[in-house]
Design an enzyme around this catalytic site. Structure first.
Site, PDB file in Angstrom:
ATOM      1  N   TYR A 135       0.853  -1.190   0.000  1.00 58.27           N
ATOM      2  CA  TYR A 135       0.000   0.000   0.000  1.00 58.27           C
ATOM      3  C   TYR A 135       0.889   1.241   0.000  1.00 58.27           C
ATOM      4  O   TYR A 135       1.778   1.387   0.827  1.00 58.27           O
ATOM      5  CB  TYR A 135      -0.885  -0.028   1.248  1.00 58.27           C
ATOM      6  CG  TYR A 135      -1.998   1.004   1.318  1.00 58.27           C
ATOM      7  CD1 TYR A 135      -2.222   1.919   0.302  1.00 58.27           C
ATOM      8  CD2 TYR A 135      -2.843   1.058   2.414  1.00 58.27           C
ATOM      9  CE1 TYR A 135      -3.241   2.842   0.370  1.00 58.27           C
ATOM     10  CE2 TYR A 135      -3.874   1.975   2.503  1.00 58.27           C
ATOM     11  CZ  TYR A 135      -4.065   2.875   1.476  1.00 58.27           C
ATOM     12  OH  TYR A 135      -5.077   3.796   1.563  1.00 58.27           O
ATOM     13  N   CYS A 136       0.646   2.133  -0.963  1.00 51.86           N
ATOM     14  CA  CYS A 136       1.346   3.418  -1.037  1.00 51.86           C
ATOM     15  C   CYS A 136       2.860   3.177  -1.116  1.00 51.86           C
ATOM     16  O   CYS A 136       3.331   2.429  -1.954  1.00 51.86           O
ATOM     17  CB  CYS A 136       0.947   4.285   0.151  1.00 51.86           C
ATOM     18  SG  CYS A 136       1.589   5.979   0.109  1.00 51.86           S
ATOM     19  N   LEU A 137       3.655   3.793  -0.232  1.00 52.76           N
ATOM     20  CA  LEU A 137       5.099   3.594  -0.261  1.00 52.76           C
ATOM     21  C   LEU A 137       5.461   2.142  -0.011  1.00 52.76           C
ATOM     22  O   LEU A 137       6.492   1.660  -0.497  1.00 52.76           O
ATOM     23  CB  LEU A 137       5.770   4.475   0.802  1.00 52.76           C
ATOM     24  CG  LEU A 137       5.571   5.991   0.670  1.00 52.76           C
ATOM     25  CD1 LEU A 137       6.286   6.713   1.795  1.00 52.76           C
ATOM     26  CD2 LEU A 137       6.061   6.489  -0.663  1.00 52.76           C
ATOM     27  N   LEU A 163      -1.521  -1.204  -4.094  1.00 52.20           N
ATOM     28  CA  LEU A 163      -2.650  -0.325  -3.788  1.00 52.20           C
ATOM     29  C   LEU A 163      -2.170   1.115  -3.728  1.00 52.20           C
ATOM     30  O   LEU A 163      -1.375   1.475  -2.851  1.00 52.20           O
ATOM     31  CB  LEU A 163      -3.275  -0.725  -2.440  1.00 52.20           C
ATOM     32  CG  LEU A 163      -3.701  -2.178  -2.277  1.00 52.20           C
ATOM     33  CD1 LEU A 163      -4.200  -2.421  -0.863  1.00 52.20           C
ATOM     34  CD2 LEU A 163      -4.767  -2.553  -3.297  1.00 52.20           C
TER      35      LEU A 163
END
Length: 552
Positions: free
Chosen positions: A327-329, A356
């Site tokens: 997710y993200c980073l 994501l």
């Protein structure tokens, strides 16, 4: 994991802050760094040099563009005539159509009271002026794209400060509430302001966040820590039901967020959803660094984080490749790990990859790129150097600036002028539970990934060898959100040009967090889905968007 207790700001750097060999001919002076850090505490981390360079670039090129002056003067005349014509018609015929409509995301003037005299004049004049300044700050020949974006962004911020919605005398909703309540709305707003100031000064969460304690109201899915090291804890959630999938699933959240973003309330918990369907789920919980953790770098996050977690999962569930979710980073880091494992061609630790709201190419990184250039990065590094980490307030201020219309000025009108506190939600409480980031790791991330785009361009190295996303062969599922200010969906979409494997791409409505964590069958969500096979023709994002219908 427990937070490390920050020590007092350092006046001299520990050894691990020394420049890497060959990185600098001469190491930066401690005096310079301390000065930059002191200025940064006043400017919310924004480099005044970066701003002055942007405005100088724009102003000098504008000064040498007489044709642009003429066009702006013509626009001034046309807008003045348009406003005068509207004002005359609206005075004689109430309900006259507006001469300019707000942008789709601007809801400050939605209330019917804004269409009554004299507030219709005030709002229309403001919107016309806002449009004129957009024309003035963009389209000036010779200005670098980055400087143009910075100048236009700052102009928007200054105009938003002066919006008629922010003042009692020019906001009809506030005036009506003041008359109706005898001023009690302003009295409530004053106490709201005092409470917020007190909580901010003492480092407390916003009002109502205390109702969402992990393990009591949020993060309720039963789990236990099965592995830990200096950087992370690995949580295992046991599957429910009679049937259990053989392959385990590992979730890697961003180190900028607490792990329970994907295990909020039972109705919107991805972890609970997966566990209920027979999946064995593992989740990384990143250590919240303090000033003694400034030496942690991206290589540590890769090895002590993703790779050690994969090894731990395979030791607990032997003989099974892992479905990995980032997710993200965390998704960016997971993509690096997948490319690293795929480089040898024989590593079978991953079965699939899910990203994501995660970027792997940062050439279109959205408005966050406004805060990242060589000058700004040097300034930000010195701010982090003085503490050993990037402070949570620093990050919160940046994200609030990106959405200042919603997170600052609309809040001012609602909470301080109308005296209305919005109800605290699980997602809002989680958002206030922020984390810090180590000096070295965040510096490397901003420089190598964000500014230089080393990962997408094949220069990012693991074990002194570059990794290529093109080596990834496992099936990939990528999710982006339409209103994402952190990982814009067109940037996430670039994964199609980088990975040579089966890709399923989903674009959902909502923002960076709400668009991801919204539960199935959410009434206000829609999505677009497409599949891309190796060797398929690349479809640009705009054409794909137009050709792909939205599903509820």
């Amino acid at each position: 994991m427990q937070d490390a207790t920050p020590s007092t700001p350092m006046t001299t750097p520990p050894p691990y802050f020394a420049a890497a060999p060959g990185a600098d001919i001469e190491a930066p002076s401690h005096v310079d760094r301390l000065l930059h850090a002191a200025i940064g505490r006043v400017t919310a981390g924004i480099s005044p040099v970066a701003l002055s360079l942007a405005f100088s670039d724009w102003a000098r090129h504008l000064a040498l563009s007489p044709a642009k002056w003429v066009r702006l003067a013509e626009k001034t005349g046309r807008k003045t005539l348009r406003f005068q014509r509207y004002a005359g018609q609206a005075l004689l015929e109430p309900g006259t159509a507006a001469c300019i409509a707000p942008l789709p995301q601007d809801h400050r003037f939605d209330a019917p009271a804004w269409r009554q005299w004299p507030f219709n004049y005030v709002s229309q004049a403001f919107l016309l002026q806002q449009q004129w300044w957009h024309n003035a700050t963009t389209g000036v020949g010779g200005v670098s794209p980055h400087h143009e974006q910075v100048v236009a962004f700052v102009a928007r911020q200054l105009l938003d400060v002066a919006s008629p919605a922010n003042f009692i005398a020019t906001n009809p909703e506030v005036l009506q509430a003041t008359v109706r309540e005898g001023g009690r709305n302003l009295w409530r707003g004053w106490f709201n302001l005092l409470e917020d100031w007190e909580r901010h000064s003492s480092g407390q969460p916003p009002p109502g966040a205390e109702r969402f304690v992990p393990g009591r109201e949020v993060a309720l899915t039963p789990g236990r820590v099965v592995y830990q090291n200096r950087l992370m804890e690995l949580i295992q959630y046991a599957p429910a039901g009679a049937e259990v999938y053989a392959a385990p699933l590992l979730i890697v959240p961003a180190w900028i967020m607490k792990y329970y973003i994907l295990d909020l309330s039972p109705h919107n918990s991805l972890v609970a959803y997966l566990v209920a369907r027979g999946h064995t789920v593992f989740m990384l919980s990143w250590h919240n660094p303090g000033s003694l953790d400034g030496d942690l770098d991206l290589a540590d996050y890769l090895r002590l984080g993703v790779l050690e977690a994969l090894d731990a999962v395979r030791a607990i569930v032997p003989g099974q490749a892992v479905h990995a979710v980032g997710y993200c980073l965390g998704g960016t880091l997971l993509a690096i790990a997948a490319a690293h494992l795929a480089r040898s061609g024989g590593d079978q630790r991953l079965r699939s990859l899910t990203l994501l709201a995660a970027q792997t190419d940062f050439t279109e990184a959205g408005e966050l790129s406004l805060f990242i250039d060589e000058s700004q990065l040097d300034f930000l590094k010195d701010i982090m150097w003085s503490r050993g980490y990037l402070d949570t307030r620093q990050m919160a201020a940046t994200f609030q600036l990106l959405r200042s219309r919603d997170l600052i000025w609309s809040r001012l009108a609602q909470e301080y002028l109308l005296g209305r506190r919005p109800p605290m939600t699980d997602l809002m409480a989680w958002n206030a539970d922020a984390t810090r980031m180590p000096y070295r790791m965040h510096s490397e991330y901003l420089l190598k990934l964000f500014l230089r785009n080393d990962l997408a361009e094949g220069r990012y190295q693991v074990d002194d060898k570059p990794v290529s996303l093109g080596d990834i062969r496992v099936p990939l599922f990528a999710v982006a959100t339409e209103a994402d200010h952190v990982a814009p969906w067109r940037s996430v979409y670039k994964i199609h040009q980088l990975v040579a494997s089966d890709i399923e791409f989903v674009l959902t409505s909502g923002g960076h967090n709400a668009g991801i964590v919204s539960e199935p069958d959410h009434p206000n969500r829609r999505y677009r889905l497409a599949r891309h096979r190796p060797g398929s023709r690349y479809v640009p994002p705009e054409l794909w968007y137009q050709a792909t219908p939205a599903s509820a």
